[in-house]
Motif scaffolding. Sequence first.
Motif, PDB file in Angstrom:
ATOM      1  N   TRP A   1       6.151  20.592   5.856  1.00 19.94           N
ATOM      2  CA  TRP A   1       5.028  19.958   5.149  1.00 19.94           C
ATOM      3  C   TRP A   1       5.072  18.443   5.387  1.00 19.94           C
ATOM      4  O   TRP A   1       4.042  17.827   5.703  1.00 19.94           O
ATOM      5  CB  TRP A   1       5.127  20.295   3.668  1.00 19.94           C
ATOM      6  N   ALA A   2       6.243  17.858   5.244  1.00 17.71           N
ATOM      7  CA  ALA A   2       6.386  16.417   5.477  1.00 17.71           C
ATOM      8  C   ALA A   2       6.012  16.051   6.916  1.00 17.71           C
ATOM      9  O   ALA A   2       5.353  15.027   7.161  1.00 17.71           O
ATOM     10  CB  ALA A   2       7.817  15.982   5.168  1.00 17.71           C
ATOM     11  N   GLN A   3       6.398  16.895   7.887  1.00 15.93           N
ATOM     12  CA  GLN A   3       6.045  16.626   9.277  1.00 15.93           C
ATOM     13  C   GLN A   3       4.525  16.623   9.458  1.00 15.93           C
ATOM     14  O   GLN A   3       3.971  15.809  10.207  1.00 15.93           O
ATOM     15  CB  GLN A   3       6.648  17.689  10.209  1.00 15.93           C
ATOM     16  N   ALA A   4       3.851  17.530   8.749  1.00 18.02           N
ATOM     17  CA  ALA A   4       2.410  17.689   8.927  1.00 18.02           C
ATOM     18  C   ALA A   4       1.604  16.524   8.364  1.00 18.02           C
ATOM     19  O   ALA A   4       0.505  16.230   8.852  1.00 18.02           O
ATOM     20  CB  ALA A   4       1.959  19.003   8.279  1.00 18.02           C
ATOM     21  N   VAL A   5       2.132  15.846   7.342  1.00 12.27           N
ATOM     22  CA  VAL A   5       1.359  14.777   6.688  1.00 12.27           C
ATOM     23  C   VAL A   5       1.941  13.397   6.976  1.00 12.27           C
ATOM     24  O   VAL A   5       1.640  12.432   6.279  1.00 12.27           O
ATOM     25  CB  VAL A   5       1.272  15.008   5.161  1.00 12.27           C
ATOM     26  N   ARG A   6       2.757  13.281   8.026  1.00  8.16           N
ATOM     27  CA  ARG A   6       3.373  11.993   8.361  1.00  8.16           C
ATOM     28  C   ARG A   6       2.318  10.933   8.660  1.00  8.16           C
ATOM     29  O   ARG A   6       1.136  11.247   8.868  1.00  8.16           O
ATOM     30  CB  ARG A   6       4.300  12.163   9.572  1.00  8.16           C
ATOM     31  N   LEU A   7       2.747   9.690   8.684  1.00  9.25           N
ATOM     32  CA  LEU A   7       1.854   8.569   9.010  1.00  9.25           C
ATOM     33  C   LEU A   7       1.287   8.721  10.423  1.00  9.25           C
ATOM     34  O   LEU A   7       1.957   9.257  11.312  1.00  9.25           O
ATOM     35  CB  LEU A   7       2.620   7.248   8.947  1.00  9.25           C
ATOM     36  N   PRO A   8       0.078   8.230  10.663  1.00  3.29           N
ATOM     37  CA  PRO A   8      -0.418   8.148  12.040  1.00  3.29           C
ATOM     38  C   PRO A   8       0.516   7.281  12.887  1.00  3.29           C
ATOM     39  O   PRO A   8       1.151   6.352  12.370  1.00  3.29           O
ATOM     40  CB  PRO A   8      -1.791   7.496  11.890  1.00  3.29           C
ATOM     41  N   ASP A   9       0.582   7.561  14.172  1.00  2.00           N
ATOM     42  CA  ASP A   9       1.532   6.885  15.058  1.00  2.00           C
ATOM     43  C   ASP A   9       1.391   5.371  15.012  1.00  2.00           C
ATOM     44  O   ASP A   9       2.386   4.639  14.968  1.00  2.00           O
ATOM     45  CB  ASP A   9       1.356   7.380  16.495  1.00  2.00           C
ATOM     46  N   GLU A  10       0.122   4.888  15.008  1.00  2.00           N
ATOM     47  CA  GLU A  10      -0.071   3.430  15.055  1.00  2.00           C
ATOM     48  C   GLU A  10       0.415   2.752  13.783  1.00  2.00           C
ATOM     49  O   GLU A  10       0.948   1.633  13.810  1.00  2.00           O
ATOM     50  CB  GLU A  10      -1.541   3.079  15.336  1.00  2.00           C
TER      51      GLU A  10
ATOM     52  N   HIS B   1       0.870  -1.176   0.000  1.00  2.00           N
ATOM     53  CA  HIS B   1       0.000   0.000   0.000  1.00  2.00           C
ATOM     54  C   HIS B   1       0.908   1.228   0.000  1.00  2.00           C
ATOM     55  O   HIS B   1       1.734   1.401   0.895  1.00  2.00           O
ATOM     56  CB  HIS B   1      -0.904  -0.010   1.236  1.00  2.00           C
ATOM     57  N   LEU B   2       0.770   2.087  -1.001  1.00  2.00           N
ATOM     58  CA  LEU B   2       1.800   3.097  -1.242  1.00  2.00           C
ATOM     59  C   LEU B   2       1.720   4.332  -0.343  1.00  2.00           C
ATOM     60  O   LEU B   2       2.657   5.123  -0.307  1.00  2.00           O
ATOM     61  CB  LEU B   2       1.771   3.523  -2.708  1.00  2.00           C
ATOM     62  N   ASP B   3       0.643   4.565   0.345  1.00  2.00           N
ATOM     63  CA  ASP B   3       0.556   5.693   1.288  1.00  2.00           C
ATOM     64  C   ASP B   3       0.895   7.027   0.611  1.00  2.00           C
ATOM     65  O   ASP B   3       1.629   7.856   1.164  1.00  2.00           O
ATOM     66  CB  ASP B   3       1.511   5.485   2.482  1.00  2.00           C
ATOM     67  N   TRP B   4       0.337   7.266  -0.584  1.00  2.00           N
ATOM     68  CA  TRP B   4       0.667   8.488  -1.316  1.00  2.00           C
ATOM     69  C   TRP B   4       0.322   9.745  -0.530  1.00  2.00           C
ATOM     70  O   TRP B   4       1.018  10.764  -0.628  1.00  2.00           O
ATOM     71  CB  TRP B   4      -0.059   8.516  -2.662  1.00  2.00           C
ATOM     72  N   LYS B   5      -0.767   9.668   0.243  1.00  2.00           N
ATOM     73  CA  LYS B   5      -1.206  10.845   1.006  1.00  2.00           C
ATOM     74  C   LYS B   5      -0.089  11.373   1.913  1.00  2.00           C
ATOM     75  O   LYS B   5       0.039  12.584   2.126  1.00  2.00           O
ATOM     76  CB  LYS B   5      -2.435  10.473   1.836  1.00  2.00           C
ATOM     77  N   HIS B   6       0.712  10.448   2.442  1.00  2.00           N
ATOM     78  CA  HIS B   6       1.743  10.825   3.405  1.00  2.00           C
ATOM     79  C   HIS B   6       3.087  11.143   2.726  1.00  2.00           C
ATOM     80  O   HIS B   6       4.039  11.495   3.411  1.00  2.00           O
ATOM     81  CB  HIS B   6       1.914   9.711   4.443  1.00  2.00           C
ATOM     82  N   ALA B   7       3.128  11.004   1.395  1.00  2.00           N
ATOM     83  CA  ALA B   7       4.346  11.349   0.649  1.00  2.00           C
ATOM     84  C   ALA B   7       4.038  12.407  -0.411  1.00  2.00           C
ATOM     85  O   ALA B   7       4.768  12.538  -1.392  1.00  2.00           O
ATOM     86  CB  ALA B   7       4.940  10.104   0.005  1.00  2.00           C
ATOM     87  N   GLN B   8       2.964  13.183  -0.196  1.00  2.00           N
ATOM     88  CA  GLN B   8       2.528  14.166  -1.196  1.00  2.00           C
ATOM     89  C   GLN B   8       3.574  15.253  -1.441  1.00  2.00           C
ATOM     90  O   GLN B   8       3.603  15.879  -2.504  1.00  2.00           O
ATOM     91  CB  GLN B   8       1.205  14.801  -0.748  1.00  2.00           C
ATOM     92  N   TRP B   9       4.446  15.465  -0.465  1.00  2.00           N
ATOM     93  CA  TRP B   9       5.498  16.477  -0.575  1.00  2.00           C
ATOM     94  C   TRP B   9       6.647  16.025  -1.486  1.00  2.00           C
ATOM     95  O   TRP B   9       7.413  16.863  -1.976  1.00  2.00           O
ATOM     96  CB  TRP B   9       6.088  16.766   0.815  1.00  2.00           C
ATOM     97  N   LEU B  10       6.775  14.706  -1.719  1.00  2.00           N
ATOM     98  CA  LEU B  10       7.957  14.163  -2.399  1.00  2.00           C
ATOM     99  C   LEU B  10       8.103  14.641  -3.846  1.00  2.00           C
ATOM    100  O   LEU B  10       9.185  15.102  -4.241  1.00  2.00           O
ATOM    101  CB  LEU B  10       7.942  12.636  -2.306  1.00  2.00           C
ATOM    102  N   PRO B  11       7.040  14.556  -4.699  1.00  2.00           N
ATOM    103  CA  PRO B  11       7.232  15.032  -6.083  1.00  2.00           C
ATOM    104  C   PRO B  11       7.513  16.535  -6.147  1.00  2.00           C
ATOM    105  O   PRO B  11       8.289  16.983  -7.000  1.00  2.00           O
ATOM    106  CB  PRO B  11       5.904  14.679  -6.775  1.00  2.00           C
ATOM    107  N   VAL B  12       6.903  17.316  -5.250  1.00  2.00           N
ATOM    108  CA  VAL B  12       7.165  18.758  -5.221  1.00  2.00           C
ATOM    109  C   VAL B  12       8.628  19.018  -4.849  1.00  2.00           C
ATOM    110  O   VAL B  12       9.290  19.890  -5.425  1.00  2.00           O
ATOM    111  CB  VAL B  12       6.220  19.461  -4.224  1.00  2.00           C
ATOM    112  N   TYR B  13       9.125  18.241  -3.895  1.00  2.00           N
ATOM    113  CA  TYR B  13      10.524  18.371  -3.464  1.00  2.00           C
ATOM    114  C   TYR B  13      11.483  18.083  -4.616  1.00  2.00           C
ATOM    115  O   TYR B  13      12.389  18.885  -4.907  1.00  2.00           O
ATOM    116  CB  TYR B  13      10.769  17.420  -2.293  1.00  2.00           C
ATOM    117  N   LEU B  14      11.281  16.960  -5.295  1.00  2.00           N
ATOM    118  CA  LEU B  14      12.201  16.566  -6.363  1.00  2.00           C
ATOM    119  C   LEU B  14      12.150  17.541  -7.538  1.00  2.00           C
ATOM    120  O   LEU B  14      13.186  17.962  -8.065  1.00  2.00           O
ATOM    121  CB  LEU B  14      11.880  15.144  -6.832  1.00  2.00           C
ATOM    122  N   LEU B  15      10.929  17.928  -7.951  1.00  2.00           N
ATOM    123  CA  LEU B  15      10.797  18.865  -9.072  1.00  2.00           C
ATOM    124  C   LEU B  15      11.324  20.251  -8.688  1.00  2.00           C
ATOM    125  O   LEU B  15      11.990  20.915  -9.493  1.00  2.00           O
ATOM    126  CB  LEU B  15       9.323  18.963  -9.486  1.00  2.00           C
ATOM    127  N   GLY B  16      11.041  20.670  -7.462  1.00  2.00           N
ATOM    128  CA  GLY B  16      11.503  21.984  -7.013  1.00  2.00           C
ATOM    129  C   GLY B  16      13.008  22.091  -7.005  1.00  2.00           C
ATOM    130  O   GLY B  16      13.574  23.119  -7.435  1.00  2.00           O
TER     131      GLY B  16
END
Length: 549
Positions: A525-534, A464-479
């Motif tokens: 941004w990455a801190q704000a959308v991190r995975l839930p603790d569990e 399960h790719l968890d895209w919601k929690h890595a939404q910052w990644l493509p912006v980071y790489l392209l930026g």
Amino acid sequence: MEMHKPTEPAAPKNPGLRRDIGLIGLIWTSEGSIIGSGWLFGALLAAQAAGTAALASWGIGAVAIVILAFVHAELGAMYPVAGGTARFPHYAFGSAAGASFGWFSWLQAVTVAPIEVMASLNYLSVHAPWVQTGKNHLTPAGYGLAVAFMAFFIVVNFFGIRWLAHTNSVATWWKLAVPVLTIVVMGSAVFHQDNFGYQGFAPFGVRGMLSAISTSGIIFALLGFEQADQLAGESRDPARDIPRAVLGSILIGVLVYVALQAVFIGALPHTAFAHGGWANLSFSGKAGPFAGLATTVGLGWLATLLYIDAVVSPSGTGLIYVTATSRVSYGLSRNGYVPAVFERTTRRGVPWFGLLVAFVIGLVVFLPFPTWQKLVGFVTSASVLMYAGAPLAFGCLRKQDPDRPRPYRLPGGLFWAPVAFVVANLIIYWAGWDTLWRLGVAIVLGYLLLGGSALLRLNPKVPHLDWKHAQWLPVYLLGMGVISWQGGFCSTGPASKVSCGATDALPLWWDIALIAAFSLVIYYWAQAVRLPDEETREYIGSVEVVTGT
């Protein structure tokens, strides 16, 4: 009457890691990685890029690496797992980030063996000019010899890697002894103090000094610190020894490299500056810089030793990294990211398909990176991009997994983590636009491989790719790509008049400020959308910090 021995308690099935490694062992482990082929060319390329200011470049590089290393040290001690550098983002952000940083890890590993081969061939070309052209590009015959080197690495990995592991300690002594001997002997034989004032301290300004950090092998040379971090779970006293080992190994490495840089500058004959100064240093045997200078000053026996070392030391490192590449691809397959065929092993437990792919990709890498300097910028960028995941994960895991024992806890960690992320991105930026667009192509190819594997179901384990929690990644790489394109850094440095396609629209200092601001936006941004603790704790699973006895 038969006597029965008292029954001994059964050994635990999983006794955990043994805490047997002391401070010296940790320092030595990292030092063996820090003193590698980088010393063979770093002094020449740094001098060409920055002049005497190359000495300052080594110092700035050391500070940057220390900041990255300490952030990595806390995570390495908390999670004593193989390949932790790629796993930390997975724990914090899920599988999409884990797959991405795993791919960056593989890119870094697969390109190290070719760069070691290039180092050997450069030195060899002094006595075998048919290996390279005048611009240090491989000739067809040289490329054939590079294929032979890579094939040798593969064969040894198939049959003799256990023997190689047993020789690692001896190899480390050799790798450290040769540059130290070079410093003492060459520094005593000849030292032109006036070389240090030629064209001023920084003939190419601040931009030349910063460019040298990423493009001359400085960061590449110092990127061995993580070996001590990886052994944190086996350290007798990680809280005390990990920071000392990290600092100690980097300090020893920097002292050796700065001394080599000083000796190199001091040994240059005045005629070396005749064809355009620092940018076009020219002397007999320049393709093998230290050996060439040793010959020039009448130290033929030292030159012979250096030519031998230029084959022995890089070959040892290349062998190890071919092994590492196949293990990284094996791990990516185990996680379901790449085709299951990468998990196939021989009877000896060797991931044979991963080895063959490492061989083929290694040969392809020689084509877009025909020289050692071109390749070193790519390897540096891929390595630091891989390490950039650690500071991103650091702040998250402090919140997601707060109760886990931390054998080493970084003081002020929530301040240093974003600073480390800024530092990592500056190192990547200084590598130059012509390096970063190639890295971007490699990243896109990686995503195509990962996506194709999932679509064609080439691996039954589909994460399960968890895209919601890595939404910052493509912006980071392209930026990072866009800022590099609009900046003014090229892999050849400001001394070169050859354009690399960067627009130079961002003035110096403004570009650094922009990188810092952009990095902080991505970090928080990455801190704000991190995975839930569990979910994080579920991904971490049964990883335990062994307290030892």
